[in-house]
Design a protein around this motif. Structure first.
Motif, PDB file in Angstrom:
ATOM      1  N   VAL A 116       0.795  -1.256   0.005  1.00  0.00           N
ATOM      2  CA  VAL A 116       0.152   0.120   0.032  1.00  0.00           C
ATOM      3  C   VAL A 116       0.900   1.161   0.091  1.00  0.00           C
ATOM      4  CG1 VAL A 116      -1.832   1.384   1.212  1.00  0.00           C
ATOM      5  CG2 VAL A 116      -1.946  -1.092   1.058  1.00  0.00           C
ATOM      6  N   ASP A 117       1.991   1.278   0.733  1.00  0.00           N
ATOM      7  CA  ASP A 117       2.677   2.341   0.890  1.00  0.00           C
ATOM      8  C   ASP A 117       4.266   1.918   1.043  1.00  0.00           C
ATOM      9  OD1 ASP A 117       4.327   4.883   1.320  1.00  0.00           O
ATOM     10  OD2 ASP A 117       2.586   5.575   2.823  1.00  0.00           O
ATOM     11  N   PHE A 118       4.969   2.263   0.057  1.00  0.00           N
ATOM     12  CA  PHE A 118       6.260   1.807  -0.094  1.00  0.00           C
ATOM     13  C   PHE A 118       7.183   2.463   0.975  1.00  0.00           C
ATOM     14  CE2 PHE A 118       5.906   1.447  -4.987  1.00  0.00           C
ATOM     15  CZ  PHE A 118       6.041   0.096  -4.907  1.00  0.00           C
ATOM     16  N   SER A 119       6.711   3.449   1.620  1.00  0.00           N
ATOM     17  CA  SER A 119       7.926   4.074   3.035  1.00  0.00           C
ATOM     18  C   SER A 119       7.455   3.092   4.208  1.00  0.00           C
ATOM     19  CB  SER A 119       7.132   5.412   3.105  1.00  0.00           C
ATOM     20  OG  SER A 119       5.840   5.206   3.648  1.00  0.00           O
ATOM     21  N   GLU A 120       6.473   2.109   4.019  1.00  0.00           N
ATOM     22  CA  GLU A 120       6.463   0.951   5.138  1.00  0.00           C
ATOM     23  C   GLU A 120       7.432  -0.053   4.857  1.00  0.00           C
ATOM     24  OE1 GLU A 120       2.578  -0.071   5.234  1.00  0.00           O
ATOM     25  OE2 GLU A 120       1.724   1.959   5.999  1.00  0.00           O
ATOM     26  N   VAL A 124      11.892   5.573   1.781  1.00  0.00           N
ATOM     27  CA  VAL A 124      11.651   6.476   0.840  1.00  0.00           C
ATOM     28  C   VAL A 124      10.423   7.286   1.444  1.00  0.00           C
ATOM     29  CG1 VAL A 124      12.338   5.307  -0.962  1.00  0.00           C
ATOM     30  CG2 VAL A 124       9.942   4.742  -0.323  1.00  0.00           C
ATOM     31  N   SER A 125      10.391   8.357   1.111  1.00  0.00           N
ATOM     32  CA  SER A 125       9.021   9.330   1.580  1.00  0.00           C
ATOM     33  C   SER A 125       8.050   9.306   0.347  1.00  0.00           C
ATOM     34  CB  SER A 125       9.753  10.745   1.760  1.00  0.00           C
ATOM     35  OG  SER A 125       8.592  11.468   2.457  1.00  0.00           O
ATOM     36  N   THR A 126       7.066   8.447   0.365  1.00  0.00           N
ATOM     37  CA  THR A 126       6.083   8.490  -0.618  1.00  0.00           C
ATOM     38  C   THR A 126       4.860   7.828   0.154  1.00  0.00           C
ATOM     39  OG1 THR A 126       5.317   7.672  -2.533  1.00  0.00           O
ATOM     40  CG2 THR A 126       6.718   6.304  -1.218  1.00  0.00           C
ATOM     41  N   ARG A 127       3.668   8.271  -0.578  1.00  0.00           N
ATOM     42  CA  ARG A 127       2.416   7.615  -0.246  1.00  0.00           C
ATOM     43  C   ARG A 127       1.897   6.603  -1.183  1.00  0.00           C
ATOM     44  NH1 ARG A 127      -1.910  11.394   1.913  1.00  0.00           N
ATOM     45  NH2 ARG A 127      -2.767   9.513   2.936  1.00  0.00           N
ATOM     46  N   GLY A 128       2.753   5.964  -2.078  1.00  0.00           N
ATOM     47  CA  GLY A 128       2.387   5.307  -3.090  1.00  0.00           C
ATOM     48  C   GLY A 128       2.754   3.667  -2.996  1.00  0.00           C
ATOM     49  N   GLY A 129       1.984   2.973  -3.500  1.00  0.00           N
ATOM     50  CA  GLY A 129       2.259   1.582  -3.553  1.00  0.00           C
ATOM     51  C   GLY A 129       1.943   0.751  -4.767  1.00  0.00           C
TER      52      GLY A 129
END
Length: 206
Positions: A116-120, A124-129
């Motif tokens: 869901v979120d690559f930052s997890e 990286v700092s993003t809200r994309g998955g």
């Protein structure tokens, strides 16, 4: 015989998929209601995309979509399509004349977000998955648009297409998202309005 078997397969696949998704989504919605989870409306999403090409080939596309997030990593949805297509003839003696057609369609799709979120999982700092996309599409189209041997524009046919691919989903707010997908299409009997594989699709949902 082979053509008839292919049609039966595609239609049966679509009916069974839609039926199972409908039953599951209703059951999931009732379960959430019983648990007192988020409101049902919070799980719904709507959106779509617009496309425009101008020149020797003019094409206008309108593709609305709507669906529901069964869980945060899995959604089901339906879509529609209208496309206007116009191409200027380059043949001698026919230069300047235009071939025009309209495409109508409906679709059912599912999306899975393994990330869901690559930052997890990455620094990286993003809200994309990462997103996987599967879709069954039925288009009502001029056969001349996809078969050059046809001499009339009045012969309409239904074309069944499977679209499978991967994508990137970037959250733009609490619910809004930008979806960029790379899709491969597999068409019944080889008839398809898509010129090549893969195709790129971009849409917004809220």
């Amino acid at each position: 015989m082979r053509m008839r078997i292919n049609k039966i397969f595609y239609r049966t696949f679509a009916i069974l998929t839609l039926l199972s998704l409908f039953i599951y989504s209703n059951g999931a919605a009732q379960e959430r209601k019983n648990r007192g989870d988020d409101k049902f409306s919070d799980k719904l999403f709507f959106g779509g995309s617009l496309g425009l090409t101008i020149g020797d080939i003019t094409q206008i596309d309108v593709l609305p979509v709507g669906g529901i997030w069964i869980i945060p990593q899995w959604s089901l949805g339906v879509g529609g399509r209208y496309s206007y297509y116009s191409q200027r003839s380059l043949a001698l003696g026919d230069f300047g004349r235009r071939y025009r057609s309209h495409i109508w369609g409906v679709s059912a799709f599912t999306q899975i977000l393994p990330i869901v979120d690559f930052s997890e999982v990455l620094p990286v700092s993003t809200r994309g998955g990462l997103m996987f996309h599967g879709e069954y599409e039925m288009l009502y189209i001029d056969r001349q648009r996809i078969d050059p041997t046809v001499t009339t524009q009045n012969e309409k046919v239904w074309v069944d297409i499977l679209l499978i691919g991967v994508g990137y989903r970037q959250l733009l707010g609490e619910k809004a998202a930008l979806n960029i997908m790379l899709l491969w299409h597999f068409a019944q009997d080889g008839f398809t309005p898509y010129p090549q594989n893969p195709i790129i699709r971009v849409n917004f949902t809220i």
